[in-house]
Design a protein around this motif. Structure first.
Motif, short mmCIF file in Angstrom:
data_model
loop_
_atom_site.label_atom_id
_atom_site.label_comp_id
_atom_site.label_asym_id
_atom_site.label_seq_id
_atom_site.Cartn_x
_atom_site.Cartn_y
_atom_site.Cartn_z
N THR A 52 0.84 -1.20 0.00
CA THR A 52 0.00 0.00 0.00
C THR A 52 0.88 1.25 0.00
N VAL A 53 0.30 2.33 -0.45
CA VAL A 53 1.04 3.61 -0.53
C VAL A 53 0.79 4.39 0.76
N GLY A 54 1.87 4.65 1.51
CA GLY A 54 1.75 5.39 2.76
C GLY A 54 2.19 6.85 2.62
N GLU A 55 2.59 7.47 3.76
CA GLU A 55 3.03 8.86 3.74
C GLU A 55 4.30 9.01 2.90
N ASN A 56 4.40 10.14 2.24
CA ASN A 56 5.55 10.46 1.39
C ASN A 56 5.73 9.44 0.26
N ASN A 57 4.59 8.80 -0.12
CA ASN A 57 4.60 7.84 -1.24
C ASN A 57 5.58 6.69 -1.00
N ILE A 58 5.66 6.24 0.23
CA ILE A 58 6.51 5.10 0.57
C ILE A 58 5.63 3.85 0.69
N LEU A 59 6.05 2.77 0.05
CA LEU A 59 5.26 1.55 0.05
C LEU A 59 5.32 0.84 1.39
N GLN A 60 4.16 0.32 1.80
CA GLN A 60 4.06 -0.38 3.08
C GLN A 60 3.59 -1.82 2.86
N TYR A 61 4.04 -2.71 3.70
CA TYR A 61 3.74 -4.14 3.64
C TYR A 61 2.51 -4.43 4.50
N LYS A 62 1.46 -5.05 3.89
CA LYS A 62 0.26 -5.38 4.65
C LYS A 62 -0.15 -6.81 4.37
N LEU A 63 -0.27 -7.61 5.44
CA LEU A 63 -0.76 -8.98 5.31
C LEU A 63 -2.26 -8.95 5.02
N VAL A 64 -2.70 -9.85 4.14
CA VAL A 64 -4.12 -9.90 3.78
C VAL A 64 -4.59 -11.35 3.80
N GLU A 65 -5.90 -11.50 3.93
CA GLU A 65 -6.55 -12.81 3.78
C GLU A 65 -7.43 -12.75 2.55
N LEU A 66 -7.35 -13.80 1.74
CA LEU A 66 -8.02 -13.79 0.44
C LEU A 66 -9.42 -14.37 0.53
N GLY A 67 -10.30 -13.81 -0.31
CA GLY A 67 -11.64 -14.34 -0.46
C GLY A 67 -11.81 -14.99 -1.82
N GLU A 68 -13.00 -14.86 -2.39
CA GLU A 68 -13.30 -15.48 -3.67
C GLU A 68 -12.57 -14.80 -4.81
N ARG A 69 -12.40 -15.54 -5.90
CA ARG A 69 -11.82 -14.99 -7.12
C ARG A 69 -12.95 -14.62 -8.09
N TYR A 70 -12.83 -13.45 -8.69
CA TYR A 70 -13.81 -12.99 -9.67
C TYR A 70 -13.06 -12.56 -10.92
N GLY A 71 -12.89 -13.50 -11.83
CA GLY A 71 -12.10 -13.22 -13.02
C GLY A 71 -10.66 -12.91 -12.63
N LYS A 72 -10.15 -11.74 -13.03
CA LYS A 72 -8.79 -11.32 -12.69
C LYS A 72 -8.74 -10.53 -11.39
N LEU A 73 -9.87 -10.47 -10.71
CA LEU A 73 -9.94 -9.74 -9.45
C LEU A 73 -10.09 -10.72 -8.29
N ARG A 74 -9.81 -10.24 -7.08
CA ARG A 74 -9.87 -11.10 -5.90
C ARG A 74 -10.45 -10.32 -4.74
N ALA A 75 -11.32 -10.97 -3.98
CA ALA A 75 -11.87 -10.35 -2.77
C ALA A 75 -10.87 -10.48 -1.63
N ILE A 76 -10.80 -9.45 -0.80
CA ILE A 76 -9.93 -9.44 0.37
C ILE A 76 -10.83 -9.39 1.61
N THR A 77 -10.71 -10.41 2.47
CA THR A 77 -11.58 -10.49 3.64
C THR A 77 -11.01 -9.74 4.84
N SER A 78 -9.69 -9.54 4.89
CA SER A 78 -9.11 -8.76 5.98
C SER A 78 -7.73 -8.26 5.55
N GLY A 79 -7.29 -7.16 6.18
CA GLY A 79 -5.98 -6.59 5.90
C GLY A 79 -6.02 -5.26 5.19
N LEU A 80 -7.09 -4.98 4.46
CA LEU A 80 -7.24 -3.71 3.76
C LEU A 80 -8.54 -3.05 4.19
N THR A 81 -8.58 -1.74 4.06
CA THR A 81 -9.79 -0.99 4.40
C THR A 81 -10.15 -0.06 3.25
#
Length: 389
Positions: free
Chosen positions: A313-342
């Motif tokens: 994810t993009v944080g302050e001063n455009n510095i990339l940040q590492y975030k753990l996520v849990e995956l949900g269903e796949r929809y074509g080339k997209l993916r649902a995220i059940t936790s880790g992002l807001t």
């Protein structure tokens, strides 16, 4: 003179050293930042998908056997062709059956003639008995003869009807509409009634697919549906990357299988273009009835770190940040995220392909393309039921 020369030498050396010192203390030039595509995560109403394996089955299958024994005289169908109910498929030698019919027809005529004579004699006996010109025993005898003649006619007529059925059955016709297989027994061979399998026919206008749902999933997601609900499903055959076949559930078994803890369901699919064949292995996707909002991101934005999944994810001063996520269903080339992002998070669209956490970037804002993707199977929400799942 020598003193002046030494003085000029010292001054010159001082100037040279001063220039070198200025060069060595100059600030290095800044490297340009890496331009990276970034996008805000999507929030979409989605349904969870459940995938099951199955085999396509025909609603009607016939192992064609003759109703009478005889010798095959003609194969009237083209192997692998579409046949209709009533089409002539195989003709047995019908001459023996015709001979039996002709013989019985003659016997019936003879029996009917004897019946008419018995009727006439019985009527005459009644008239004579009224004048006391014949004994009662004779009247009863003639009435008995009449009954016997009537029974004889009925028996012979029944035999004639059976013989005519045998003659009709010598012409073997298709009992259903469908696709016929190859001929197992060819012209000139003798076949036995009810034993010889001549060929097989499967109906092809609709196809069934049975599959089993475990009891927990059924109770959590589908317990409120019935066969009348026509719950929609989609299906793909082996080798396909999309789910192009749409169907619906038309049968739900009346009990849970106690041995497996599963409930059997059946989906039906239209097969107007004859693309579905009985026996084909297939996968069915069924969407849960509950619709929830979830975060959607491109699958390529997800990185793998040992057993973990993460997103940059993009944080302050455009510095990339590492975030753990849990995956949900796949929809074509997209993916649902059940936790880790807001909601509102900005992510690196292409994931950790060229960048890593802690790296400053030059963000290039783009949008996540979700056009043509069905996140639900409800018609009032799905953008395209034939999307690539």
């Amino acid at each position: 003179m020598l003193k002046n020369i030494l003085m000029y030498s010292v001054v010159g050396l001082t100037i040279v050293l001063s220039g070198c010192s200025d060069e060595s203390t100059a600030a290095p030039a800044k490297r340009p930042l890496q331009p990276i595509d970034v996008a805000e995560v999507l929030i979409k109403p989605v349904q969870n998908w459940h995938t099951y394996t199955t085999r396509v089955e025909s609603p009607e299958e016939v192992a064609l056997m003759p109703r009478v024994s005889g010798v095959i005289n003609n194969i009237a169908f083209k192997e692998g062709d579409v046949v209709n109910e009533g089409d002539l498929l195989i003709q047995l030698d019908n001459r023996p059956f015709k001979a039996v019919v002709t013989s019985l027809e003659a016997q019936v005529l003879s029996a009917k003639a004897a019946l008419e004579q018995a009727k006439s004699e019985a009527q005459r006996a009644v008239r004579l008995s009224e004048r006391k010109a014949i004994s009662t025993e004779e009247v009863e005898l003639r009435k008995s003869t009449l009954s016997q003649r009537e029974a004889q006619v009925l028996a012979l007529q029944a035999q004639l009807d059976a013989a005519m059925l045998d003659l009709e059955f010598s012409a073997i016709r298709s009992p259903i509409n469908g696709v016929i297989s190859n001929a197992n027994i060819t012209k000139g061979n003798n076949v036995i009634a009810g034993q010889s399998v001549l060929t097989s026919i499967v109906s092809n206008k609709k196809m069934y697919a049975y599959f089993d749902i475990d009891e927990r999933t059924w109770n959590q997601s589908f317990s409120n549906i019935t066969a009348d609900s026509k719950q929609q499903v989609i299906m793909q055959k082996v080798g396909q990357t999309t789910f192009p076949y749409e169907g619906y559930i038309n049968f739900i078994d009346n009990q849970i299988n106690a041995s497996t803890g599963t409930l059997r369901l059946r989906a039906v699919f239209e097969n107007a273009d004859n693309q579905l064949r009985a026996g084909s292995f297939a996968r069915i996707k069924l969407a849960a009835n509950a619709v929830t909002e979830q975060i959607i991101i491109p699958s390529k934005a997800i990185g793998t770190d040992l057993k973990n999944r993460f997103v940059l994810t993009v944080g302050e001063n455009n510095i990339l940040q590492y975030k753990l996520v849990e995956l949900g269903e796949r929809y074509g080339k997209l993916r649902a995220i059940t936790s880790g992002l807001t909601k509102g998070d900005i992510i690196a669209v292409n994931g950790p392909a060229r960048v890593g956490p802690g790296m400053p970037i030059q963000p290039n804002s783009v949008e996540i393309d979700s056009s043509g993707i069905a996140f639900t199977l409800r018609k009032d929400q799905a953008e395209n039921l034939l999307a690539k799942y």
